[in-house]
Design an enzyme around this catalytic site. Sequence first.
Site, PDB file in Angstrom:
ATOM      1  N   ASP A  98      14.710  60.892   7.676  1.00  0.00           N
ATOM      2  CA  ASP A  98      14.023  60.200   6.857  1.00  0.00           C
ATOM      3  C   ASP A  98      13.092  60.653   5.827  1.00  0.00           C
ATOM      4  OD1 ASP A  98      12.081  61.906   8.477  1.00  0.00           O
ATOM      5  OD2 ASP A  98      11.280  60.587   9.833  1.00  0.00           O
TER       6      ASP A  98
ATOM      7  N   ASP B 218      16.111  64.425  10.718  1.00  0.00           N
ATOM      8  CA  ASP B 218      16.718  62.985  11.537  1.00  0.00           C
ATOM      9  C   ASP B 218      17.215  61.945  10.442  1.00  0.00           C
ATOM     10  OD1 ASP B 218      13.757  63.214  10.492  1.00  0.00           O
ATOM     11  OD2 ASP B 218      13.474  61.758  11.798  1.00  0.00           O
TER      12      ASP B 218
ATOM     13  N   SER C 263      13.299  66.173  13.851  1.00  0.00           N
ATOM     14  CA  SER C 263      12.636  66.004  12.329  1.00  0.00           C
ATOM     15  C   SER C 263      12.731  67.740  11.406  1.00  0.00           C
ATOM     16  CB  SER C 263      11.496  65.902  12.180  1.00  0.00           C
ATOM     17  OG  SER C 263      11.019  65.655  10.833  1.00  0.00           O
TER      18      SER C 263
ATOM     19  N   ASP D 246      16.720  65.590   5.543  1.00  0.00           N
ATOM     20  CA  ASP D 246      15.517  67.183   6.807  1.00  0.00           C
ATOM     21  C   ASP D 246      16.700  66.114   8.306  1.00  0.00           C
ATOM     22  OD1 ASP D 246      14.604  63.638   7.298  1.00  0.00           O
ATOM     23  OD2 ASP D 246      12.837  65.027   8.517  1.00  0.00           O
TER      24      ASP D 246
END
Length: 510
Positions: free
Chosen positions: A258, A256, A110, A254
């Site tokens: 999500d 990834d 993340s 961010d």
Amino acid sequence: MSISMQDVMKESGVAFGTSGARGLVTAMTDRVCYVYARCFIKYCEASYKCERTIAIAGDLRPSTERILKALVKAGEDSAWKVVYCGRIPSPAIALYGIDKALPTIMVTGSHIPADRNGIKFNHPKGEISKKDEQGIVSQSVDFDESIFDAAGMLKDAPALPAVEMEAEENYLKRYPAFFGSKALQGLTIGVYQHSAVGRDIVVKVLESLGAAVKPFARSETFIPVDTEAIRKEDEDLARDFAHKDFVDAIFSTDGDSDRPLLADDTGMWLRGDVLGILAAQALGIKRIATPVSCNTSLEKCGSFEKICRTRIGSPYVIAGMESLVDANVSVAGYEANGGFLLQTDLTRKFEDGTRTLPALPTRDALLPMLAVMVRVREERLCVVDLLKKLPKRFTLSDRLKEFPTATSKAKLAEIREQKLGEKLFGALRAKPSRFAKPGADGKMPAPFHGDIVSIDETDGYRMEFDSGDIVHLRPSGNAPEFRCYVETGDKERSAELLAGCMKIMEGWRG
């Protein structure tokens, strides 16, 4: 050789946090990741009716490809087929798994730095719960220890399978199919790409909705963009871009993709918990689940019939959403990082008919940003106009980096047991605020006194003072960080309060 998941976690230090398992890249050896995947597969075999197939994807960190190969090996040794969906956003691989009724794994750390990584798990119906985590941790697996070298790396790592493009393609179609191909027509949107795995997908989705798109600041070096603690360089970058190039808004995510970052036409990034409120309003959501750390404008705005406050972490928000589900009532959730979760299908009337957006009960960066900008276009407003409609409550957060979790917990225990909250933080309010403004009667408000009127220990230690100020301290669930959240009724006051809190916390390093 037989080994338990608990033993591997204890040996490596790689453990479940607020969203999946994370750790230093040096600790997340092939062996550790292999056992995690084998135990997850074994748990899914026993708990969910699904075919013996698992889908995997990853972000753009340097260590991600190695970990993906360890997952492929785990699938093969479990006699499962492995579908590789490439480098795509976390919500895209989760959506693919839900559509196909398959368990999926996303390799991502993340927002945390590139020296760390993580593994995020989804069962066939969505993101795993805390109960699922316990089920995975209780597993043991048999494997041939000789496939790893002394450092825990595969001696003969398999190649990644050919990329299955369906997961990316379905995610690209999701929002044009709901909002329509002209939903953002006439708007110009900048996209801060950096090293986000969804950087090109965000551009494609915006273009498919009719927006003019201006991508900028693409990076081939991983940049740890944290949507809860925005770096000064990211603030400056967005502001400079908006000043030089006209845009109605700026999109980013961010690592990834999500968690969203949405900036207005001046380049000012919105707080994730404020974006969550605006998105829920724009979508007509009736019931909301959100962590205790999020902005209290949610309750004060009066837009929602029922609200559930939870611990921090998407598994807790998911449990909160599930508790709110009722027939024919829309339910969603969001976090302070901006990630938006849609628990129920959402049906909406458009000029050309009624369309339904299927549920996606995992963090998604695109939906909240798109929902807000569709409303902006429909009502011929600016993002700042929507912000002005909300009650004036301002949240800010920061964190002590490289601060051991055990030390954070010990300090919280000391504050709790010795009732040090007023002594430590009440002093920050013991004088009149220099930001105070005269009331309707022309008189200045009374000074802040710093007395605690309520304490909430749902997650960490959250203190509300008689001034209306809020200070919330909490150890991070996925990194060695000690987080501080503040909320007041004045933007500058919040900045002053956060700075004062962080100064106090810095003194705890010893």
